[in-house]
Design a protein around this motif. Structure first.
Motif: not given
Lengths: 337, 258
Positions: A296-311
């Motif tokens: 869960f945290l790995l996937l959420v962190d992937d989203i956190s660092r990839n979804l927008f230009t700012t984390e």
């Protein structure tokens, strides 16, 4: 036992999903790394491979992405394991890793270090130290509390937590509003941004020391959920096991929040999602929770660092993604059996 | 296998709860303890189970003072069956019973195939095998009581202590639970239960302790000691005691109902 075999399969499946998630996480990011480069670099650590990738790719992979993926998995695993453990020994489904003040203490320690201009390592160490100190304080106070032991622990946990939260608020008040205050606020939101290999090394030992007894004692935790009297008539020294579990769960919580900041949500909800998957027996619940938390945290962190230009800080995202998912689950699925 | 209680007294701060209790529970016997609510039956059980230590007097488990025996050792000869309850987390009936075997495995390990066989046998014996994959909180009160009995059986002790095992059970389940208790006593178990039903003791108990105000008012074979006077003294209720089937059974009927 067919039930038991089914649960083994679920745990195995979670393990496979985690491995796939880790491989995918290596590949995605602002700096693209292709599958052949990924395989090549990983294998070059084990055997001689002719280099066909640039040095920059290797640096990104080993020094940036690897520690971050490792921390996401470790923190997710530890927070949810600690939550499951606390829920058992306090016989309280609402218990979370911050129940004894570990998070409030870490926040105070981190804020204090930022106020004094500490480096990121000093912030981590200070957060870890204050986290352990807070729980030790809670434990000592609860020893003086009259009445039922676990209730005293939870109550003094609430008191000491609010004391340290007030301390954190005070530090925010006096902190320099241009540099320190944003740093404190950002830390409190929880993030794995800028994870370093050194941080992984720092938390690895306390996490290993804490996780191992929790895994080994997992059958005994079932007995503790029956209450102290019943546990004792079944030959289990409830007080001793509870103390060991609390010490271990606190150690892994402190290690986690000291590197990640406040990620309050994982430790409550992942254990419950795991309970839905494999039931309440800690035999399967413990491994399932550990793996599920890491995924869960790995996937959420992937989203956190990839979804927008700012984390987006993890603490915000876990709630944004997790809460609707959890609401869906509690309204859709029935309890197993 | 016996429990011997001599001169047992206990008080919570200044309030005296138990006062000079003496009795012996022996194998092949079902001993029932009766008395009004709040008379100290639960406190007495907690002393016998080694959960309360601050008492005066002595509790001997197979001739040894229970204060000198570790929790682990006590659990090897004494099993406790609480009133059926709702635990915080729902376990399957099978897992619930398996917990009784914990004493047989070391702290860092889990019950294995030997323990699983014990559980299957205990479920079979109490006629609840069909419930094994059900959730403990989703079965009826009577079934839960039988599950807790199975959990005590796999603990492999010869002494069973039951706290009001038939409270909240329907008539049929009361009879089923008591019949199991009686047959266990015949097999050599020592069984102590607390109950509120005098009729039950006439039918199933070998011995009775009648408690009032923390003391034992009377003890012995139910047919000998249970008189209308004793019941009146215990529960402040006028009753008639009648005998049926050439005095093989007695019943206790409140006078106001006649």
């Amino acid at each position: 036992m067919s039930q038991s075999r089914k649960n083994n399969m679920i745990v195995l499946t979670l393990g496979i999903i985690l491995i796939i998630a880790i491989i995918i996480s290596f590949g995605i990011g602002r700096y693209p790394i292709y599958a052949n480069e990924l395989v090549g670099i990983l294998f070059s650590k084990l055997m001689p491979v002719t280099q066909f990738w640039t040095d920059k790719v290797e640096t990104v992979l080993i020094n940036v992405r690897l520690p971050r993926i490792a921390l996401a998995c470790l923190v997710g695993c530890c927070l949810s394991t600690a939550g499951a453990a606390y829920q058992g020994v306090f016989q309280n489904p609402m218990a979370a890793p911050d129940i004894l003040g570990a998070s409030a203490g870490a926040a105070f320690g981190a804020a204090l270090a930022i106020l004094n201009g500490g480096t990121s390592y000093m912030i981590t160490i200070s957060a870890f130290f204050f986290s352990l100190l807070t729980v030790a304080l809670v434990y000592l106070i609860s020893r003086k509390a009259k009445g039922k032991g676990t209730l005293g622990l939870i109550l003094s946990g609430i008191m000491v937590s609010s004391l340290f939260s007030a301390g954190t608020s005070f530090i925010k008040l006096v902190a320099d509003p241009n540099e320190q205050l944003p740093a404190i606020t950002y830390w409190l939101m929880g993030s794995l941004n800028g994870a370093k290999t050194g941080e992984v090394e720092f938390v690895l030992i306390p996490m290993a020391i804490g996780l191992l007894p929790l895994v080994l004692l997992r059958w005994r935790m079932n007995i503790l959920t029956m209450g102290d009297d019943e546990a004792r008539t079944m030959g289990v020294n409830a007080n001793r096991i509870r103390l060991v579990v609390i010490v271990c769960a606190t150690l892994i919580t402190a290690a986690s929040v000291s590197v990640s900041g406040m990620i309050g949500w994982v430790g409550l909800v992942i254990p419950h999602l795991s309970r839905k998957l494999v039931g309440n027996n800690y035999n399967h619940l413990m491994p399932a929770t550990m793996l599920f938390g890491a995924i869960f945290l790995l996937l959420v962190d992937d989203i956190s660092r990839n979804l927008f230009t700012t984390e987006i800080p993890l603490g915000i995202l876990t709630a944004f993604i997790g809460a609707p998912f959890f609401i869906y689950l509690i309204t859709r699925t029935e309890e197993i059996y | 296998m016996s429990i011997e209680v001599s001169n047992l007294s206990f008080s919570y701060s200044h309030r005296s709860v138990l006062n000079g209790i003496n009795f012996i529970a022996q194998e092949n016997q079902l001993l029932s303890i009766l008395g009004p609510n709040g008379v100290g039956k639960s406190t007495l059980f907690r002393c016998i189970l080694g959960l309360l230590r601050g008492y005066r007097g002595q509790v001997l488990l197979n001739g040894k003072d229970i204060k000198d025996i570790s929790i682990k050792e006590i659990a090897k000869s004494l099993a406790y069956i609480p009133q059926s309850h709702y635990p915080s987390f729902n376990y399957s009936v099978f897992d619930m019973v398996l917990m009784g075997t914990t004493i047989q495995v070391s702290a860092f390990s889990r019950p294995g195939s030997k323990q699983i066989m014990l559980v299957e046998a205990a479920l079979e014996r109490l006629g609840i095998s069909h419930l094994k994959n059900r959730g403990y909180t989703q079965i009826s009160g009577g079934e839960r009581q039988l599950v807790l009995m199975a959990r005590a059986l796999v603990q492999k002790t010869k002494i069973l202590i039951l706290d009001e095992p038939t409270a909240n059970l329907d008539f049929g389940n009361q009879v089923r639970v008591l019949t199991q208790m009686k047959s266990l006593a015949k097999e050599g178990y020592t069984i102590i239960q607390s109950t509120h039903n005098p009729d039950q003791t006439f039918l199933f108990s070998d011995n009775v302790l009648a408690m009032k105000d923390g003391k034992i008012l009377s003890s012995g074979i139910p047919g000998d000691i249970f008189t209308a006077d004793l019941i009146k003294n215990l529960y402040a209720t006028e009753v008639n005691i009648n005998s049926l089937y050439e005095d093989r059974v007695r019943v206790c009927i409140p006078k106001c109902a006649i």
